[in-house]
Design a protein around this motif. Structure first.
Motif, PDB file in Angstrom:
ATOM      1  N   GLY A  29       0.691  -1.192  -0.015  1.00 21.59           N
ATOM      2  CA  GLY A  29      -0.040   0.067  -0.095  1.00 21.59           C
ATOM      3  C   GLY A  29       0.694   1.379  -0.046  1.00 21.59           C
ATOM      4  N   ILE A  30       2.152   1.152  -0.028  1.00 21.49           N
ATOM      5  CA  ILE A  30       2.872   2.505   0.218  1.00 21.49           C
ATOM      6  C   ILE A  30       3.556   2.801  -1.187  1.00 21.49           C
ATOM      7  CG2 ILE A  30       3.500   2.189   2.466  1.00 21.49           C
ATOM      8  CD1 ILE A  30       6.285   1.588   1.570  1.00 21.49           C
ATOM      9  N   PHE A  31       3.327   1.802  -2.486  1.00 22.41           N
ATOM     10  CA  PHE A  31       4.111   2.334  -3.501  1.00 22.41           C
ATOM     11  C   PHE A  31       3.485   3.280  -4.152  1.00 22.41           C
ATOM     12  CE2 PHE A  31       4.623   1.641  -8.119  1.00 22.41           C
ATOM     13  CZ  PHE A  31       5.907   2.091  -8.401  1.00 22.41           C
ATOM     14  N   LYS A  32       3.918   4.586  -4.574  1.00 20.37           N
ATOM     15  CA  LYS A  32       3.449   5.512  -5.676  1.00 20.37           C
ATOM     16  C   LYS A  32       4.538   5.830  -6.373  1.00 20.37           C
ATOM     17  CE  LYS A  32      -0.267   7.025  -2.519  1.00 20.37           C
ATOM     18  NZ  LYS A  32      -0.649   8.359  -1.583  1.00 20.37           N
ATOM     19  N   LEU A  33       4.150   6.223  -7.753  1.00 14.87           N
ATOM     20  CA  LEU A  33       5.076   6.486  -8.859  1.00 14.87           C
ATOM     21  C   LEU A  33       5.824   7.843  -8.491  1.00 14.87           C
ATOM     22  CD1 LEU A  33       6.812   5.904 -11.240  1.00 14.87           C
ATOM     23  CD2 LEU A  33       4.658   6.723 -12.455  1.00 14.87           C
ATOM     24  N   SER A  34       4.977   8.755  -7.898  1.00 18.51           N
ATOM     25  CA  SER A  34       5.316  10.241  -7.771  1.00 18.51           C
ATOM     26  C   SER A  34       6.671   9.969  -6.503  1.00 18.51           C
ATOM     27  CB  SER A  34       4.316  11.259  -7.190  1.00 18.51           C
ATOM     28  OG  SER A  34       3.595  10.450  -6.287  1.00 18.51           O
ATOM     29  N   SER A  35       6.222   9.570  -5.356  1.00 23.41           N
ATOM     30  CA  SER A  35       6.934   9.608  -4.402  1.00 23.41           C
ATOM     31  C   SER A  35       8.218   8.671  -4.816  1.00 23.41           C
ATOM     32  CB  SER A  35       6.374   8.767  -3.085  1.00 23.41           C
ATOM     33  OG  SER A  35       5.879   7.516  -3.133  1.00 23.41           O
ATOM     34  N   THR A  36       8.008   7.658  -5.428  1.00 24.82           N
ATOM     35  CA  THR A  36       9.279   6.840  -5.659  1.00 24.82           C
ATOM     36  C   THR A  36      10.340   7.661  -6.737  1.00 24.82           C
ATOM     37  OG1 THR A  36       8.037   4.679  -5.666  1.00 24.82           O
ATOM     38  CG2 THR A  36      10.108   4.783  -6.809  1.00 24.82           C
ATOM     39  N   LEU A  37       9.924   8.298  -7.800  1.00 28.04           N
ATOM     40  CA  LEU A  37      10.690   9.317  -8.303  1.00 28.04           C
ATOM     41  C   LEU A  37      11.333  10.230  -7.793  1.00 28.04           C
ATOM     42  CD1 LEU A  37       8.325   9.509 -11.628  1.00 28.04           C
ATOM     43  CD2 LEU A  37      10.395   8.078 -11.322  1.00 28.04           C
ATOM     44  N   SER A  38      10.357  11.022  -6.905  1.00 30.19           N
ATOM     45  CA  SER A  38      10.930  11.990  -5.926  1.00 30.19           C
ATOM     46  C   SER A  38      12.149  11.307  -4.896  1.00 30.19           C
ATOM     47  CB  SER A  38       9.956  12.452  -4.930  1.00 30.19           C
ATOM     48  OG  SER A  38      10.473  13.517  -3.894  1.00 30.19           O
ATOM     49  N   THR A  39      12.016  10.141  -4.491  1.00 32.24           N
ATOM     50  CA  THR A  39      13.079   9.589  -3.789  1.00 32.24           C
ATOM     51  C   THR A  39      14.316   9.511  -4.545  1.00 32.24           C
ATOM     52  OG1 THR A  39      11.497   8.599  -2.311  1.00 32.24           O
ATOM     53  CG2 THR A  39      13.642   7.617  -2.316  1.00 32.24           C
ATOM     54  N   ILE A  40      14.291   8.980  -5.814  1.00 32.11           N
ATOM     55  CA  ILE A  40      15.358   8.808  -6.681  1.00 32.11           C
ATOM     56  C   ILE A  40      16.144  10.101  -6.809  1.00 32.11           C
ATOM     57  CG2 ILE A  40      15.940   8.148  -9.215  1.00 32.11           C
ATOM     58  CD1 ILE A  40      13.744   6.083  -8.980  1.00 32.11           C
ATOM     59  N   GLY A  41      15.175  11.151  -7.069  1.00 29.56           N
ATOM     60  CA  GLY A  41      15.730  12.543  -7.049  1.00 29.56           C
ATOM     61  C   GLY A  41      16.525  12.924  -6.064  1.00 29.56           C
ATOM     62  N   ALA A 152      13.934  20.409  -4.885  1.00 30.81           N
ATOM     63  CA  ALA A 152      13.696  19.287  -3.778  1.00 30.81           C
ATOM     64  C   ALA A 152      13.070  19.861  -2.623  1.00 30.81           C
ATOM     65  CB  ALA A 152      15.043  18.622  -3.411  1.00 30.81           C
ATOM     66  N   ILE A 153      13.512  21.096  -2.097  1.00 30.48           N
ATOM     67  CA  ILE A 153      13.225  21.607  -0.990  1.00 30.48           C
ATOM     68  C   ILE A 153      11.722  22.679  -1.249  1.00 30.48           C
ATOM     69  CG2 ILE A 153      13.764  23.549   0.789  1.00 30.48           C
ATOM     70  CD1 ILE A 153      16.542  22.338   0.439  1.00 30.48           C
ATOM     71  N   THR A 154      11.526  23.162  -2.304  1.00 30.75           N
ATOM     72  CA  THR A 154      10.419  24.121  -2.408  1.00 30.75           C
ATOM     73  C   THR A 154       9.075  23.451  -2.020  1.00 30.75           C
ATOM     74  OG1 THR A 154      11.665  25.378  -3.910  1.00 30.75           O
ATOM     75  CG2 THR A 154       9.288  25.392  -4.056  1.00 30.75           C
ATOM     76  N   PRO A 155       8.929  22.249  -2.393  1.00 35.95           N
ATOM     77  CA  PRO A 155       7.463  21.465  -1.997  1.00 35.95           C
ATOM     78  C   PRO A 155       7.394  21.348  -0.556  1.00 35.95           C
ATOM     79  CG  PRO A 155       8.537  20.385  -3.870  1.00 35.95           C
ATOM     80  CD  PRO A 155       9.595  21.385  -3.403  1.00 35.95           C
ATOM     81  N   LEU A 156       8.495  21.060   0.164  1.00 33.68           N
ATOM     82  CA  LEU A 156       8.392  21.053   1.687  1.00 33.68           C
ATOM     83  C   LEU A 156       8.028  22.198   2.428  1.00 33.68           C
ATOM     84  CD1 LEU A 156      11.459  18.573   2.166  1.00 33.68           C
ATOM     85  CD2 LEU A 156       9.007  17.764   1.358  1.00 33.68           C
ATOM     86  N   VAL A 157       8.254  23.576   1.740  1.00 32.38           N
ATOM     87  CA  VAL A 157       7.914  24.523   2.421  1.00 32.38           C
ATOM     88  C   VAL A 157       6.874  25.321   1.888  1.00 32.38           C
ATOM     89  CG1 VAL A 157      10.320  24.750   3.351  1.00 32.38           C
ATOM     90  CG2 VAL A 157       9.861  25.780   1.304  1.00 32.38           C
ATOM     91  N   ALA A 158       6.441  24.983   0.830  1.00 34.27           N
ATOM     92  CA  ALA A 158       5.432  25.584   0.094  1.00 34.27           C
ATOM     93  C   ALA A 158       4.053  25.529   0.753  1.00 34.27           C
ATOM     94  CB  ALA A 158       5.180  25.249  -1.422  1.00 34.27           C
ATOM     95  N   GLU A 159       3.722  24.492   1.465  1.00 34.69           N
ATOM     96  CA  GLU A 159       2.614  24.031   2.128  1.00 34.69           C
ATOM     97  C   GLU A 159       2.874  23.315   3.382  1.00 34.69           C
ATOM     98  OE1 GLU A 159      -0.280  21.389   0.591  1.00 34.69           O
ATOM     99  OE2 GLU A 159       1.217  20.601  -0.752  1.00 34.69           O
ATOM    100  N   ARG A 160       1.850  23.451   4.420  1.00 34.78           N
ATOM    101  CA  ARG A 160       2.125  22.775   5.833  1.00 34.78           C
ATOM    102  C   ARG A 160       1.927  21.497   5.793  1.00 34.78           C
ATOM    103  NH1 ARG A 160       0.455  25.746  11.348  1.00 34.78           N
ATOM    104  NH2 ARG A 160       1.183  24.228  12.710  1.00 34.78           N
ATOM    105  N   LEU A 161       2.722  20.412   5.662  1.00 29.54           N
ATOM    106  CA  LEU A 161       2.336  19.350   5.596  1.00 29.54           C
ATOM    107  C   LEU A 161       2.691  18.464   6.955  1.00 29.54           C
ATOM    108  CD1 LEU A 161       3.703  18.375   2.078  1.00 29.54           C
ATOM    109  CD2 LEU A 161       1.539  18.795   2.659  1.00 29.54           C
ATOM    110  N   LYS A 162       2.193  17.437   6.970  1.00 31.98           N
ATOM    111  CA  LYS A 162       2.563  16.473   8.535  1.00 31.98           C
ATOM    112  C   LYS A 162       3.523  15.493   7.679  1.00 31.98           C
ATOM    113  CE  LYS A 162      -1.792  16.683  10.638  1.00 31.98           C
ATOM    114  NZ  LYS A 162      -2.980  16.031  11.163  1.00 31.98           N
ATOM    115  N   PRO A 163       4.477  14.949   8.564  1.00 29.72           N
ATOM    116  CA  PRO A 163       5.709  14.209   8.188  1.00 29.72           C
ATOM    117  C   PRO A 163       5.073  12.947   7.448  1.00 29.72           C
ATOM    118  CG  PRO A 163       5.889  15.051  10.324  1.00 29.72           C
ATOM    119  CD  PRO A 163       4.620  15.596   9.882  1.00 29.72           C
TER     120      PRO A 163
END
Length: 598
Positions: A29-41, A152-163
């Protein structure tokens, strides 16, 4: 070939990417293409830094990432989430969890770190062969690092997200970076809540005072789930004693749910006794250990009860010895004060614990409020062979499910002996016995568990099934036999108990409801599913792990149809408001305790 820095960096990058794919595909249930590609980046960004800026440290980074993947994999198998640096406070507990780590460290998990030693030898030889001839870093590398870092960092600070949302959107590396960064930022809590706080209980309600003038014995059952009630396995009752208690002289709540956070068992205690939500990703027993709560033990103490807690583990575990007095317990009997005759798993076996508990209770002032926390059915559910009395099918031998059934069957046997000894000592008829499960033992985030339970139950095993725990009020001689289907959670425990005992107290601050007199059911779920998830009498709503409501799961289990997310927004709003209101009340408690008394 590997004398080239670029080729060497690419080699380690590809190896760690293979491990990342193994991590994502192994956990359901945790595989998502977007998060996997982000991790590779993120991987390539880190290897650029550790190869060209912090020169020739590519292997060092590879070691760190491999160990992090190994630790994340083990932690996720046990808790269904990634570890946080905030949980370093739990390091003293690791010794007690050693059996868990050994159990979940299988051949596959070792593959994450198995190559470090041979690669380390190879890296050392390569370093010596090129020592003194390390080339200058090309200018394009610095520009690339800056640009990649910004992206890499912009999406993490652009909105307030939970870990947890960062993990599901951008991968495990972004999660750990974000988690560490959160240590140095203070979040501002905005609380706008329409949730009603119940300051008192109203008499003339159903079952009001039915347990008046009795001792109260609360038993928190370790890892007991509701599907165990009346379960027959291979023509054997798994929990015959609990079944008897549920159906004779009892009120049995069939739609009762855990609401625990990172504190698991400790959070179940906190939520049940205080009637507020726990923090979620922190441990309430650690954070609020110096706050005076008007909790259930203190309420009953003020109404003439002697209050005592007992547990078969050491007193410092989960910080109980420090927080219990602040909850209103006059006594705490921990492992140090008990006869340690048979120890296995996490502490004193339940049979010995229950027998000694009766000996202690019979000498205490009446009426008493006793809070007993069991332990023998704790994960990884490994009990000595002489206590295994279920005949398991061949396919369940040496599996998590099979071990779980053996452990809860033994715990149920110990419970039956406890009831018999209460009768022998004359305590049974003059007491009300309340039992509930603290949290699930079998979660669907573990692939083996999900596959086995789905097959055994003949349906897909999900979090709604897992988080359903039993709640039973057993009142000897009452001739009550009722099954309550109103949906509720551990936050509702305190007001329901007060109704049964006929206690009206103006000082009680509670976000829970008396489940015996509530027309509508509702429970805000926490931690294993994102905040905002809920169950009511008709719907189950599970917020998407990426925090995007449009991706969330809604289901009408009465009509057996899927629901669009917008048909569940009313419940989502109530769940968030209830959680935020709890934070506000906890902060008020903290501020009040911080003011020095005159």
């Amino acid at each position: 070939m590997f004398k080239s820095t670029q080729n060497y960096m690419l080699f380690f990058s590809l190896l760690i990417i293979l491990k990342i794919f193994a991590f994502y595909f192994t956990i359901p249930g945790i595989f998502k293409l977007s998060s996997t590609l982000s991790t590779i980046g993120w991987v390539f960004l880190m290897f650029l830094i550790f190869t060209f800026v912090i020169k020739e440290w590519g292997f060092g980074l590879y070691c760190v990432l491999s160990i992090v993947l190994f630790a994340d994999f083990l932690y996720f198998q046990n808790f269904g989430t990634l570890p946080s640096v905030k949980q370093l406070v739990l390091l003293p507990q690791v010794g007690k969890l050693g059996a868990n780590i050994k159990y979940f460290t299988n051949f596959f998990s070792v593959l994450f770190v198995a190559d470090l030693i041979p690669l380390g030898i190879f890296d050392r030889k390569r370093y010596l062969s090129i020592k003194g001839s390390i080339p200058q870093t090309p200018r394009w590398v610095f520009a690339t690092i800056v640009l990649c870092g910004i992206f890499a960092i912009t999406p993490l600070v652009a909105e307030r997200l939970k870990p947890s949302q960062v993990f599901n959107r951008y991968g495990f590396l972004a999660y750990h970076v974000y988690d560490v960064a959160n240590l140095f930022t203070k979040s501002k809590q905005e609380v706008t809540s329409s949730v009603q706080v119940s300051p008192q209980q109203t008499p003339k309600r159903k079952y009001w005072g039915v347990g008046i003038n009795r001792n109260v014995i609360v038993i928190q059952l370790e890892s007991f789930q509701n599907f165990l009630i009346d379960l027959k396995y291979n023509d054997q009752e798994v929990t015959p004693n609990l079944n008897m208690l549920a159906h004779k002289d009892s009120i049995y709540f069939t739609n009762y749910y855990q609401q625990t956070g990172a504190g698991n068992t400790a959070d179940a205690e906190f939520i049940s006794l205080v009637s507020l939500h726990a923090i979620g990703d922190e441990i309430a027993y650690e954070k609020y250990d110096d706050i005076e709560f008007y909790a259930l033990p203190r309420i009953l103490k003020d109404h003439g009860f002697h209050t005592i807690a007992m547990h078969g583990n050491v007193g410092w575990f989960w910080n109980r010895e420090k927080i219990y007095p602040h909850l209103g317990f006059e006594e705490f009997i921990s492992l140090e004060k008990l006869n340690q005759d048979i120890i296995f798993g996490m502490g004193l076996n339940d049979l010995s614990f229950f027998e000694q508990a009766v000996d202690i209770l019979k000498s205490r002032p009446k009426p008493f409020f006793s809070f007993l926390v069991t332990i023998s059915s704790h994960t990884p559910f490994l009990i000595p062979d002489q206590f295994k009395n279920l005949n398991l099918l061949a396919e369940h031998q040496d599996t998590i499910f099979g071990n779980y059934l053996q452990a809860v069957h033994y715990a149920d046997y110990a419970l039956g002996r406890f009831i018999e000894k209460l009768k022998d000592e004359g305590l049974y008829q003059e007491s009300i016995i309340i039992l509930y499960g603290d949290h699930a033992g079998l979660y669907p985030f573990n692939r083996e568990v999900k596959d086995t339970l789905s097959g055994f139950l003949n349906k897909e095993y999900n979090y709604r099934d897992a988080m359903n725990v039993p709640l039973i009020f057993h009142i000897p001689g009452s001739k009550i036999k009722e099954e309550v289907k109103t949906v509720g959670g551990q936050i509702d425990f305190l007001p329901t108990v007060l109704n049964i005992l006929g206690i009206q107290d103006q000082k009680v601050v509670s976000l829970g409801r008396d489940l015996l007199n509530s027309k509508e059911g509702f429970v805000a779920l926490r931690y294993h599913v994102p905040d905002g998830s809920f169950i009511d009498d008709k719907r189950y709503f599970e917020v998407s792990n990426d925090g995007i409501l449009q991706n969330s799961l809604g289901f009408d289990f009465v009509e057996n149809i899927a629901l669009p997310y917008y048909e569940c927004l009313d419940g989502y709003k109530i769940a968030i408001q209830q959680i935020e209101a709890s934070k506000h009340i906890l902060n008020s408690y903290a501020e009040k305790s911080a003011v020095p008394s005159k």
